[in-house]
Design a protein around this motif. Structure first.
Motif, PDB file in Angstrom:
ATOM      1  N   UNK A   1       1.209  -1.568  -0.235  1.00 20.34           N
ATOM      2  CA  UNK A   1       0.253   0.220   0.346  1.00 20.34           C
ATOM      3  C   UNK A   1       1.084   1.399   0.591  1.00 20.34           C
ATOM      4  N   UNK A   2       0.000   2.434  -0.390  1.00 20.54           N
ATOM      5  CA  UNK A   2       1.089   3.543  -0.493  1.00 20.54           C
ATOM      6  C   UNK A   2       1.619   4.188   0.608  1.00 20.54           C
ATOM      7  N   UNK A   3       0.790   3.814   1.770  1.00 15.65           N
ATOM      8  CA  UNK A   3       1.565   4.467   3.442  1.00 15.65           C
ATOM      9  C   UNK A   3       1.926   3.140   4.325  1.00 15.65           C
ATOM     10  N   UNK A   4       2.528   1.718   3.424  1.00 14.42           N
ATOM     11  CA  UNK A   4       3.373   0.553   3.227  1.00 14.42           C
ATOM     12  C   UNK A   4       5.106   0.962   4.550  1.00 14.42           C
ATOM     13  N   UNK A   5       4.848   0.921   4.900  1.00 13.57           N
ATOM     14  CA  UNK A   5       6.754   0.679   5.476  1.00 13.57           C
ATOM     15  C   UNK A   5       7.832  -0.259   5.383  1.00 13.57           C
ATOM     16  N   UNK A   6       8.477   0.100   4.368  1.00  9.65           N
ATOM     17  CA  UNK A   6       9.157  -1.590   3.739  1.00  9.65           C
ATOM     18  C   UNK A   6      10.421  -1.588   4.595  1.00  9.65           C
ATOM     19  N   UNK A   7      11.000  -2.951   5.213  1.00  6.48           N
ATOM     20  CA  UNK A   7      12.122  -3.299   5.792  1.00  6.48           C
ATOM     21  C   UNK A   7      12.808  -4.205   5.208  1.00  6.48           C
TER      22      UNK A   7
ATOM     23  N   UNK B   1      26.095  -5.893  11.763  1.00  8.44           N
ATOM     24  CA  UNK B   1      25.734  -6.551  12.908  1.00  8.44           C
ATOM     25  C   UNK B   1      24.554  -5.324  13.015  1.00  8.44           C
ATOM     26  N   UNK B   2      23.743  -4.509  12.417  1.00 10.57           N
ATOM     27  CA  UNK B   2      22.403  -3.685  13.150  1.00 10.57           C
ATOM     28  C   UNK B   2      21.226  -4.803  12.517  1.00 10.57           C
ATOM     29  N   UNK B   3      21.047  -5.206  13.389  1.00 12.87           N
ATOM     30  CA  UNK B   3      19.540  -6.049  13.081  1.00 12.87           C
ATOM     31  C   UNK B   3      18.452  -5.535  13.467  1.00 12.87           C
ATOM     32  N   UNK B   4      18.127  -4.235  14.428  1.00 11.06           N
ATOM     33  CA  UNK B   4      16.819  -3.474  14.343  1.00 11.06           C
ATOM     34  C   UNK B   4      17.356  -2.279  14.647  1.00 11.06           C
ATOM     35  N   UNK B   5      16.495  -0.946  13.671  1.00 13.39           N
ATOM     36  CA  UNK B   5      16.793   0.128  13.410  1.00 13.39           C
ATOM     37  C   UNK B   5      14.978   0.689  14.108  1.00 13.39           C
ATOM     38  N   UNK B   6      15.154   1.522  15.138  1.00 15.60           N
ATOM     39  CA  UNK B   6      14.484   3.000  15.991  1.00 15.60           C
ATOM     40  C   UNK B   6      14.060   1.559  16.854  1.00 15.60           C
TER      41      UNK B   6
ATOM     42  N   UNK C   1      16.913  -2.558  -3.325  1.00 17.23           N
ATOM     43  CA  UNK C   1      15.702  -2.362  -2.116  1.00 17.23           C
ATOM     44  C   UNK C   1      15.103  -0.827  -1.737  1.00 17.23           C
ATOM     45  N   UNK C   2      17.257  -0.269  -2.002  1.00 17.58           N
ATOM     46  CA  UNK C   2      16.536   1.526  -1.692  1.00 17.58           C
ATOM     47  C   UNK C   2      15.989   1.773  -3.423  1.00 17.58           C
ATOM     48  N   UNK C   3      17.435   1.394  -4.584  1.00 14.38           N
ATOM     49  CA  UNK C   3      15.838   1.687  -5.633  1.00 14.38           C
ATOM     50  C   UNK C   3      14.507   1.928  -5.509  1.00 14.38           C
ATOM     51  N   UNK C   4      14.207   0.347  -5.978  1.00 14.48           N
ATOM     52  CA  UNK C   4      12.385  -0.209  -5.655  1.00 14.48           C
ATOM     53  C   UNK C   4      11.846   1.241  -4.256  1.00 14.48           C
ATOM     54  N   UNK C   5      12.360   0.950  -3.373  1.00 17.60           N
ATOM     55  CA  UNK C   5      11.216   2.035  -2.191  1.00 17.60           C
ATOM     56  C   UNK C   5      11.279   3.922  -2.753  1.00 17.60           C
ATOM     57  N   UNK C   6      12.846   4.007  -3.207  1.00 17.75           N
ATOM     58  CA  UNK C   6      12.441   5.224  -3.833  1.00 17.75           C
ATOM     59  C   UNK C   6      11.814   5.751  -5.257  1.00 17.75           C
ATOM     60  N   UNK C   7      11.683   4.109  -6.056  1.00 10.35           N
ATOM     61  CA  UNK C   7      10.959   4.333  -7.529  1.00 10.35           C
ATOM     62  C   UNK C   7       9.413   4.400  -6.846  1.00 10.35           C
ATOM     63  N   UNK C   8       8.844   4.152  -5.931  1.00 10.39           N
ATOM     64  CA  UNK C   8       7.440   3.178  -5.615  1.00 10.39           C
ATOM     65  C   UNK C   8       7.110   4.712  -4.795  1.00 10.39           C
ATOM     66  N   UNK C   9       8.126   5.509  -4.199  1.00  6.52           N
ATOM     67  CA  UNK C   9       7.834   6.126  -2.816  1.00  6.52           C
ATOM     68  C   UNK C   9       7.803   5.640  -1.331  1.00  6.52           C
ATOM     69  N   UNK C  10       8.217   4.815  -1.367  1.00  7.84           N
ATOM     70  CA  UNK C  10       8.020   3.971   0.257  1.00  7.84           C
ATOM     71  C   UNK C  10       9.182   4.312   0.586  1.00  7.84           C
ATOM     72  N   UNK C  11       8.037   4.897   2.151  1.00 12.55           N
ATOM     73  CA  UNK C  11       9.260   4.545   3.325  1.00 12.55           C
ATOM     74  C   UNK C  11       9.717   3.708   3.392  1.00 12.55           C
ATOM     75  N   UNK C  12      11.329   3.888   3.064  1.00 11.54           N
ATOM     76  CA  UNK C  12      12.386   3.020   4.088  1.00 11.54           C
ATOM     77  C   UNK C  12      13.045   2.708   4.418  1.00 11.54           C
ATOM     78  N   UNK C  13      13.267   0.971   5.706  1.00 10.23           N
ATOM     79  CA  UNK C  13      14.034   1.273   6.590  1.00 10.23           C
ATOM     80  C   UNK C  13      15.251  -0.101   6.279  1.00 10.23           C
ATOM     81  N   UNK C  14      16.488   0.327   6.365  1.00  8.38           N
ATOM     82  CA  UNK C  14      17.153  -0.959   5.748  1.00  8.38           C
ATOM     83  C   UNK C  14      18.186  -1.018   7.032  1.00  8.38           C
TER      84      UNK C  14
END
Length: 325
Positions: free
Chosen positions: A219-225, A251-256, A232-245
């Motif tokens: 969905x347009x308001x979905x958040x992609x992890x 060793x970074x497994x969880x963001x925020x 995935x960075x390219x795809x999220x930018x093209x679709x316009x999604x909020x993206x958290x890699x």
């Protein structure tokens, strides 16, 4: 049978010998199982009569066909029954369908399922892929909220083929090259925090292959992890999604505190562990096994043979599990 004739027939049961009574009991049990399957098969068409050829709702009864009520459409004049245009059309031995559904729930091999249901091995193989045809197509249509995506890889397999394009290896063996290569088939798995799951067999893992499947799914308001792959960075930018890699390599497994891909990774782990029992899955049937696993994940321990049968008929429209996280 008329009531008087039935009473006369029933009185003759007492004169049967032991072997005849056992044969009669087996026949009645088989017919009872057949009646139960027919009841499940015909439930939808009885609740909502619909011609599978033209979609008209004006029908009338037109005799019986293989124990099923046959109908005739008043508009296109085609005849049909509840199995017409379903994956199970023209399959025999309806009395064993629920037993085979239990074999699918148990996740046993083709040969073991054949022995369990007392059918031929070729029949068991045919039934497996007919029963899995609808579940293979039933996956999440759109995801909202936080959706995790990650690719997993399966060794390309020509299991069952008589002629191989390469040297044969032991089933379930290892690839010649280490890491990802042309020997590996990529599958993109997407899963949201409610347990809705979708997976897609890809030809590659670049943005060109990933974007066409993610765009209609999220969905347009979905958040992609995802992980830190640039695709995935390219795809999220093209679709316009909020993206958290998440940078797994560092060793970074969880963001925020909320954004991670542990949910989808855990699903991938369960999927591959479950597939070990089959000693390699033919790539041609990979989607069927992915749908099979989605069905098991959706219902969990609550999956019953009648539910699996309805899923095989395509009667389970919303084919996702809703669980709290």
């Amino acid at each position: 049978m008329k009531p008087l004739d039935f009473k006369t027939w029933l009185e003759q049961v007492n004169i049967l010998n032991r072997r005849q009574k056992e044969r009669l009991r087996t026949t009645l049990n088989r017919q009872t199982r057949t009646d139960e399957v027919i009841r499940l098969v015909e439930r939808d068409i009885q609740e909502k009569p619909l011609c599978p050829h033209c979609g008209n709702t004006q029908l009338y009864r037109w005799g019986l066909s293989c124990g099923l009520q046959r109908y005739r459409c008043r508009q296109c004049h085609h005849t049909f029954n509840a199995l017409t245009h379903t994956p199970l059309a023209r399959l025999r031995h309806k009395d064993k369908w629920l037993t085979y559904s239990q074999a699918l729930i148990d996740g046993i091999s083709v040969r073991k399922a054949a022995s369990y249901c007392d059918v031929a091995k070729n029949t068991s193989f045919k039934w497996r892929h007919r029963f899995l045809q609808a579940p293979a197509q039933q996956k999440a249509g759109q995801m909202k909220g936080i959706a995790e995506a990650d690719e997993t890889f399966f060794l390309e397999s020509f299991k069952g083929n008589r002629h191989l394009p390469r040297k044969a290896r032991k089933r379930g063996g290892k690839a010649v090259k280490r890491g990802t290569s042309a020997e590996q088939v990529p599958v993109l798995v997407v899963r949201d925090r409610d347990g809705a799951t979708a997976d897609f067999r890809l030809t590659g893992v670049s943005a060109k292959e990933i974007e066409p499947v993610l765009k209609p799914l999220l969905a347009p308001d979905a958040i992609l992890c995802t992980d830190g792959a640039l695709a995935y960075v390219t795809v999220a930018k093209n679709i316009g999604l909020e993206h958290h890699p998440v940078n797994i390599a560092r060793g970074i497994r969880v963001v925020q505190g909320a954004y991670h891909i542990q949910n989808v990774n855990a699903y991938d782990s369960r999927l591959k562990q479950w597939l070990i029992r089959f000693h390699g899955v033919a790539t041609a049937y990979l989607e069927s096994y992915l749908g099979w696993r989605r069905m098991i994940e959706r219902f969990g321990n609550n999956l019953l043979p009648d539910m699996a049968l309805r899923a095989a008929l395509g009667q389970e429209r919303q084919f996702q599990q809703v669980t709290a996280t």
